[in-house]
Design a protein around this motif. Structure first.
Motif, short mmCIF file in Angstrom:
data_model
loop_
_atom_site.label_atom_id
_atom_site.label_comp_id
_atom_site.label_asym_id
_atom_site.label_seq_id
_atom_site.Cartn_x
_atom_site.Cartn_y
_atom_site.Cartn_z
N GLY A 366 0.78 -1.23 0.00
CA GLY A 366 0.00 0.00 0.00
C GLY A 366 0.81 1.28 0.00
N LEU A 367 2.13 1.16 -0.21
CA LEU A 367 2.96 2.37 -0.17
C LEU A 367 2.91 3.19 -1.45
N ILE A 368 2.84 2.52 -2.57
CA ILE A 368 2.76 3.21 -3.85
C ILE A 368 1.66 2.55 -4.68
N ASP A 369 1.22 3.23 -5.70
CA ASP A 369 0.18 2.66 -6.56
C ASP A 369 0.81 2.07 -7.83
N PRO A 370 0.06 1.36 -8.64
CA PRO A 370 0.66 0.72 -9.82
C PRO A 370 1.34 1.71 -10.77
N SER A 371 0.84 2.94 -10.83
CA SER A 371 1.47 3.91 -11.73
C SER A 371 2.87 4.30 -11.25
N ARG A 372 3.01 4.49 -9.95
CA ARG A 372 4.34 4.81 -9.43
C ARG A 372 5.26 3.59 -9.61
N PHE A 373 4.69 2.40 -9.46
CA PHE A 373 5.45 1.17 -9.70
C PHE A 373 6.03 1.17 -11.11
N VAL A 374 5.18 1.53 -12.07
CA VAL A 374 5.62 1.58 -13.46
C VAL A 374 6.73 2.63 -13.63
N ALA A 375 6.55 3.77 -12.97
CA ALA A 375 7.57 4.83 -13.08
C ALA A 375 8.92 4.34 -12.57
N ILE A 376 8.94 3.71 -11.41
CA ILE A 376 10.25 3.38 -10.80
C ILE A 376 10.85 2.09 -11.33
N THR A 377 10.03 1.26 -11.99
CA THR A 377 10.60 0.02 -12.54
C THR A 377 10.86 0.11 -14.04
N SER A 378 10.34 1.16 -14.70
CA SER A 378 10.44 1.18 -16.16
C SER A 378 10.55 2.60 -16.75
N THR A 379 9.51 3.41 -16.54
CA THR A 379 9.43 4.69 -17.26
C THR A 379 10.62 5.62 -16.96
N ASN A 380 10.95 5.76 -15.69
CA ASN A 380 12.03 6.71 -15.36
C ASN A 380 13.36 6.29 -15.97
N ALA A 381 13.61 4.99 -15.98
CA ALA A 381 14.85 4.52 -16.61
C ALA A 381 14.83 4.82 -18.11
N ALA A 382 13.66 4.61 -18.73
CA ALA A 382 13.55 4.90 -20.17
C ALA A 382 13.82 6.38 -20.44
N LYS A 383 13.31 7.24 -19.58
CA LYS A 383 13.50 8.68 -19.77
C LYS A 383 14.97 9.08 -19.54
N LEU A 384 15.53 8.63 -18.43
CA LEU A 384 16.90 9.07 -18.12
C LEU A 384 17.91 8.52 -19.12
N PHE A 385 17.67 7.31 -19.60
CA PHE A 385 18.63 6.74 -20.54
C PHE A 385 18.14 6.89 -21.98
N ASN A 386 17.13 7.75 -22.13
CA ASN A 386 16.72 8.28 -23.44
C ASN A 386 16.23 7.24 -24.43
N VAL A 387 15.43 6.31 -23.93
CA VAL A 387 14.77 5.38 -24.86
C VAL A 387 13.25 5.52 -24.75
N TYR A 388 12.79 6.57 -24.12
CA TYR A 388 11.36 6.87 -23.99
C TYR A 388 10.95 7.73 -25.19
N PRO A 389 9.79 7.56 -25.80
CA PRO A 389 8.72 6.62 -25.47
C PRO A 389 8.78 5.29 -26.21
N ARG A 390 9.95 5.01 -26.82
CA ARG A 390 10.05 3.67 -27.43
C ARG A 390 9.87 2.60 -26.36
N LYS A 391 10.47 2.82 -25.21
CA LYS A 391 10.33 1.90 -24.08
C LYS A 391 9.72 2.67 -22.90
N GLY A 392 9.29 1.95 -21.90
CA GLY A 392 8.87 2.59 -20.65
C GLY A 392 7.43 3.04 -20.60
N CYS A 393 6.65 2.77 -21.66
CA CYS A 393 5.23 3.14 -21.62
C CYS A 393 4.45 2.23 -22.56
N ILE A 394 3.16 2.18 -22.29
CA ILE A 394 2.25 1.48 -23.21
C ILE A 394 1.64 2.59 -24.07
#
Ligand code: URP
Ligand code: ZN
Length: 567
Positions: A366-394
């Protein structure tokens, strides 16, 4: 080790080229939508209801499941020569296990020995990884020495070889001193790359090790004694000070304590661009200093408050990334440090369990919701390492790297059932809610109703271009996302625009995304009905820690990060 499954020839794959996922909840960092997802030739082609699709398309019913962007693990060390031995999970076994756990891209570290050419080492890594990887991968490059050749080769790597991040160590024999760190971070900034550090004070560690050995301490407890929390926090602070001096964005790769997090928070409050990563073992376990198998650096903290402090930092967006630091040594390799704690090969497993453990400790508790889960396990890495939006999002136009996650099922982590080469599992016995029932890697179903069908060579090297707009040009994103919001651009055009942002080096950074960067048609961000409000959630470490504690964490910023305007 099991025999690798060979790549399926393309002409035999046609039946797998089209797929529709129906009735699931599509989760992006900005929110959750009930939509169907149509995939063709490895790309997400349509998202919505009542989609018109070709006949013969395979249908997966995802009712009651979440449809998540595949995990991106930004920190692995496969077949890594380290401390006189080699980590046992290679690029095949490691990426296969990653997929089994719901991770569809990993970023490993090219690790030259002190004085070796970083360019030659990069090619060596490409040679060993390219034919083995079951999912896509990228490479960071470690700078284990500093000189003009390293500087020149950094430029070549950035401009010709798809590298956009370099890592410096502040501990170990190959650490850089402060002047070298200064120059290396400056070089990163000038190239539009991201500087990363392993932040621990290596000089203090060395002296502490000497002292402890002189006192007769030889067992594994010497490891954490030689690397107390303050030794990490000092290095985090020094890294921030140096990065500030050269106005370079910085990522602290290994935050294990609240003290380190507070240093990062202060730097961020002062307008510095500093990102932080924490590893799944630090987020989920309390270290037993007498156990040789969990020795990693920085240490798995025996401080019982460490994990909850890290979760607080994640929930408030001080930390953005979660990695595994997967670096596995078998029991017999760990035994090399029997009688001398400083010789225990450092590293633990995590690439396979990261998603489940983070879901369990973050979302299920109950600490984070699924969206924050997606951010910290996928989206943020895609953004910082510049493969977003190819990766890190549906999103339409993105790679079909997708996990169908059943939150109602449980799994018990064990070395008996894991897909790793290593002969033990630090998460042994941990019960996790959440199972990746299907894992789709570039459009191919590689976990099919919980059956792993990873294919050697199915993954490819993904270039990570420099000048990540999320780091270096947030003001340019404003305009682009505005056009996207107004329907002037579709997802593919958005992707192309992001890739073509013209870059001028900046010294003044805005650490958050513009509000217009969210709420694209595929990621509208309203909280779905019935979703738990996490503002007053309760955190509890699992029973297998032998320590039951409960404490409340107030989430200071909205889930999804400060940029979200929907919560
Ligand atoms: O304990 C670890 N993490 N070993 C690998 C080297 C590093 O610190 O990344
Ligand atoms: Zn590491």
């Amino acid at each position: 080790m099991s025999t690798p499954v060979k790549k399926v020839p393309i002409h035999l794959q046609s039946s797998q080229n089209r797929l529709i996922i129906k009735n699931g909840k599509v989760v992006n960092e900005t929110g959750i939508l009930e939509d169907d997802v149509f995939i063709e030739d490895g790309i997400i082609k349509q998202i919505g209801k009542n989609l018109i699709i070709p006949g013969g398309t395979r249908v997966i019913d995802a009712r009651g499941r979440y449809i998540l962007p595949g995990g991106i693990d930004p920190h692995t060390h496969f077949e890594f020569d380290f401390m006189g031995t080699r980590s046992v999970d290679d690029f095949y076994q490691g990426t296969k296990a990653a997929i089994a756990g719901g991770t569809t891209m990993i970023i490993d570290f090219v690790f030259p020995k002190k004085g070796e050419s970083i360019l030659d080492k990069y090619h060596e890594y490409r040679q060993k990884a390219d034919d083995k990887v079951c999912c896509d991968y990228g490479l960071h490059v470690c700078l284990t020495s500093w000189n003009d050749r390293v500087r020149d080769e950094m430029k070549t790597l950035c401009q010709q070889h798809g590298v956009n991040s370099f890592k410096m160590f502040m501990a170990y024999d190959f650490m850089l001193n402060d002047e070298e760190l200064y120059s290396a971070m400056e070089a990163c900034k000038n190239l539009g790359a991201l500087a990363q550090v392993h932040a621990e004070n290596g000089s203090i560690i060395r002296k502490n090790v000497e002292k402890l050995k002189a006192q007769g301490v030889t067992g594994p407890e010497g490891h954490e004694l030689s690397r107390p929390e303050s030794v990490e926090a000092e290095a985090v602070n020094r890294a921030c000070v140096i990065a500030k001096a050269v106005e370079a964005p910085l990522c602290i790769d290994n935050v294990t304590t609240g003290e380190s997090g507070e240093v990062i928070k202060e730097a961020q409050a002062n307008g510095q661009i500093v990102y932080g990563a924490s590893h799944v073992h630090n987020l989920s376990m309390i270290g037993n200093p007498n156990v040789i198998y969990t020795i990693a650096s920085p240490p798995l903290r025996s401080n019982p408050e460490a994990p909850e402090k890290l979760w607080d930092l994640i929930a408030s967006d001080v930390l953005q990334l979660t990695g595994s630091d997967h670096c596995t040594f078998k029991k017999e390799q760990k035994a090399m440090g029997q009688g001398d704690f400083s010789k225990i090969p450092n590293g633990v497993n995590g690439v396979e369990s990261r998603m489940a453990v983070i879901w369990e400790k973050g979302v299920h508790s109950g600490l984070i919701d699924p969206s924050r889960f997606v951010a910290i396990t996928s989206t943020n890495a895609a953004k910082l390492f510049n493969v977003y939006p190819r990766k890190g999002c549906i999103a339409v136009g993105s790679d079909a790297d997708i996990v169908i996650w059943n939150p109602a099922k449980t799994q018990t982590i064990s070395a008996q059932t894991h897909h790793l080469a290593v002969d033990f599992n630090i998460f042994e016995g941990m019960v996790c809610h959440g199972v990746p029932e299907f894992v789709i890697v570039n459009g191919r179903v590689c976990v099919d109703d919980e059956n792993l069908r990873a294919v050697q060579g199915h993954g490819t090297f993904v270039e990570t271009p420099v000048n990540a707009p999320f780091i270096y040009a947030p003001e340019k994103l404003e305009e682009i996302f505005e056009s996207k919001k107004n329907g002037v651009l579709d997802e593919v055009e958005l992707h192309n625009k992001l890739a073509k942002i013209e870059f001028e080096p900046k010294t003044c950074f805005t650490p958050t995304l513009p509000d217009s960067a969210i709420g694209t048609p595929s990621c509208r961000g309203a909280r779905p009905e019935g979703q738990r409000n996490i503002q007053d959630s309760t955190f509890s470490i699992s029973e297998e820690m032998d320590t039951e504690r409960k404490s409340c964490i107030k989430v200071k910023n909205p889930p999804g990060g400060k940029s979200s305007g929907f919560w």
